[in-house]
Design a protein around this motif. Structure first.
Motif, mmCIF file in Angstrom:
data_model
loop_
_atom_site.group_PDB
_atom_site.id
_atom_site.type_symbol
_atom_site.label_atom_id
_atom_site.label_comp_id
_atom_site.label_asym_id
_atom_site.label_seq_id
_atom_site.Cartn_x
_atom_site.Cartn_y
_atom_site.Cartn_z
ATOM 1 N N VAL A 59 32.849 73.488 13.361
ATOM 2 C CA VAL A 59 33.481 72.792 14.484
ATOM 3 C C VAL A 59 33.918 71.391 14.067
ATOM 4 O O VAL A 59 35.051 70.969 14.321
ATOM 5 N N MET A 60 33.036 70.664 13.409
ATOM 6 C CA MET A 60 33.353 69.296 13.022
ATOM 7 C C MET A 60 34.407 69.257 11.924
ATOM 8 O O MET A 60 35.194 68.307 11.838
ATOM 9 N N ILE A 91 27.169 68.999 27.303
ATOM 10 C CA ILE A 91 26.259 69.942 26.677
ATOM 11 C C ILE A 91 26.897 71.326 26.754
ATOM 12 O O ILE A 91 27.441 71.716 27.785
ATOM 13 N N ALA A 92 26.878 72.048 25.651
ATOM 14 C CA ALA A 92 27.494 73.373 25.577
ATOM 15 C C ALA A 92 26.415 74.456 25.625
ATOM 16 O O ALA A 92 25.215 74.171 25.556
ATOM 17 N N LEU A 93 26.859 75.702 25.752
ATOM 18 C CA LEU A 93 25.923 76.833 25.838
ATOM 19 C C LEU A 93 26.595 78.108 25.379
ATOM 20 O O LEU A 93 27.775 78.337 25.675
ATOM 21 N N SER A 94 25.848 78.924 24.661
ATOM 22 C CA SER A 94 26.265 80.312 24.424
ATOM 23 C C SER A 94 25.019 81.141 24.160
ATOM 24 O O SER A 94 23.897 80.616 24.131
ATOM 25 N N ASP A 131 27.978 64.702 12.607
ATOM 26 C CA ASP A 131 27.306 65.749 13.367
ATOM 27 C C ASP A 131 28.031 65.975 14.690
ATOM 28 O O ASP A 131 28.686 65.072 15.216
ATOM 29 N N LEU A 132 27.891 67.169 15.231
ATOM 30 C CA LEU A 132 28.458 67.452 16.551
ATOM 31 C C LEU A 132 27.858 66.463 17.550
ATOM 32 O O LEU A 132 26.626 66.319 17.627
ATOM 33 N N PRO A 133 28.677 65.749 18.315
ATOM 34 C CA PRO A 133 28.173 64.654 19.156
ATOM 35 C C PRO A 133 27.528 65.069 20.472
ATOM 36 O O PRO A 133 27.222 64.217 21.304
ATOM 37 N N PHE A 134 27.328 66.349 20.689
ATOM 38 C CA PHE A 134 26.634 66.808 21.892
ATOM 39 C C PHE A 134 25.835 68.065 21.542
ATOM 40 O O PHE A 134 26.159 68.781 20.591
ATOM 41 N N ALA A 193 36.512 69.097 22.256
ATOM 42 C CA ALA A 193 35.504 68.357 23.013
ATOM 43 C C ALA A 193 34.892 67.254 22.150
ATOM 44 O O ALA A 193 34.651 66.137 22.628
ATOM 45 N N ALA A 194 34.656 67.561 20.877
ATOM 46 C CA ALA A 194 34.091 66.561 19.968
ATOM 47 C C ALA A 194 35.044 65.376 19.790
ATOM 48 O O ALA A 194 34.616 64.217 19.785
ATOM 49 N N LYS A 195 36.334 65.669 19.676
ATOM 50 C CA LYS A 195 37.327 64.597 19.522
ATOM 51 C C LYS A 195 37.388 63.702 20.756
ATOM 52 O O LYS A 195 37.686 62.511 20.663
#
Length: 229
Positions: free
Chosen positions: A85-86, A68-71, A95-98, A53-55
């Protein structure tokens, strides 16, 4: 999905995230949005998903989509895991872009029907499944997909369905099986011949097909890529 159906207004929830507390509708603004959940931070499949997703962030941005993610993990865990992740996404210096929502009390997961009853943590509590919600600028649910925790998603497919959703929101068309941008589409059956001629001045090509009434004949446009059904 339990709790929310296609066409329903998506809840304007408040939540703590890696970028601070947000109100969902304010976060989206006038953009499309994709909210996707994952079972747990620091797990291999989830790491590959968010790295993908970041890519693809620029591809989602081109389409005016905010991710936007969720857990059920905490903000602190999200921030620490984001570095992994990055690193997997080959952008360890960024940084993670979301943002990622922290739903450690499972309140939002329960409200939106995101829990996987077959996947549980060490305390026997259910984990979040791999849900996908696409929300339009009108804040209504346009698409929902639910994957079990054991199956990773295909983010290229999410881009494809967003392309379809955005096209069909703007034009009176539908997209056929395996459609991709640039392929022929179908004019919706409720459109009259006069309306079709006005909307698609390059014309449409009608094809008789067994099992279809005349009002549902297939039609394609050689120049504009439009197909009447």
């Amino acid at each position: 999905m339990p709790g929310i159906l296609l066409g329903d207004e998506f809840p304007n929830f408040e939540a703590d995230t890696t970028v601070g507390r947000i109100k969902f509708h304010d976060f989206l603004g006038s953009s499309w949005g994709i909210l996707f959940s994952h079972p747990r931070d620091f797990t291999p499949v989830c790491t590959t998903e968010l790295a993908c997703a970041a890519k693809l962030t620029d591809e989602f941005k081109k389409r005016g989509v905010k991710m936007i993610a969720l857990s059920i993990d905490s903000v602190e865990d999200h921030k620490a895991w984001s570095k992994d992740v990055m690193s997997v996404s080959s952008a360890a210096d960024k940084d993670l872009p979301f943002p990622i929502i922290a739903d450690d009390k499972r309140e939002l997961s329960v409200k939106l029907g995101m829990l996987d009853p077959d996947e549980r943590d060490k305390d026997g509590m259910p984990l979040t499944a791999r849900c996908v919600f696409v929300v339009g600028p009108d804040k209504k649910l346009k698409l929902s997909i639910l994957y079990p925790a054991t199956t990773g998603r295909n983010f290229d497919e999410l881009l494809r369905v967003i392309d379809s959703l955005q096209l069909t929101a703007q034009k009176k068309v539908a997209t056929p099986v395996d459609w991709k941008p640039g392929d022929k589409v179908m004019v919706i059956p409720s459109l009259s011949e006069a309306e079709a001629a006005n909307l698609f001045p390059n014309g449409v090509t009608t094809k008789e097909a067994a099992g279809f009434t005349r009002s549902r004949d297939f039609a394609t446009s050689e120049t504009s890529g439009n197909t009447r059904s």
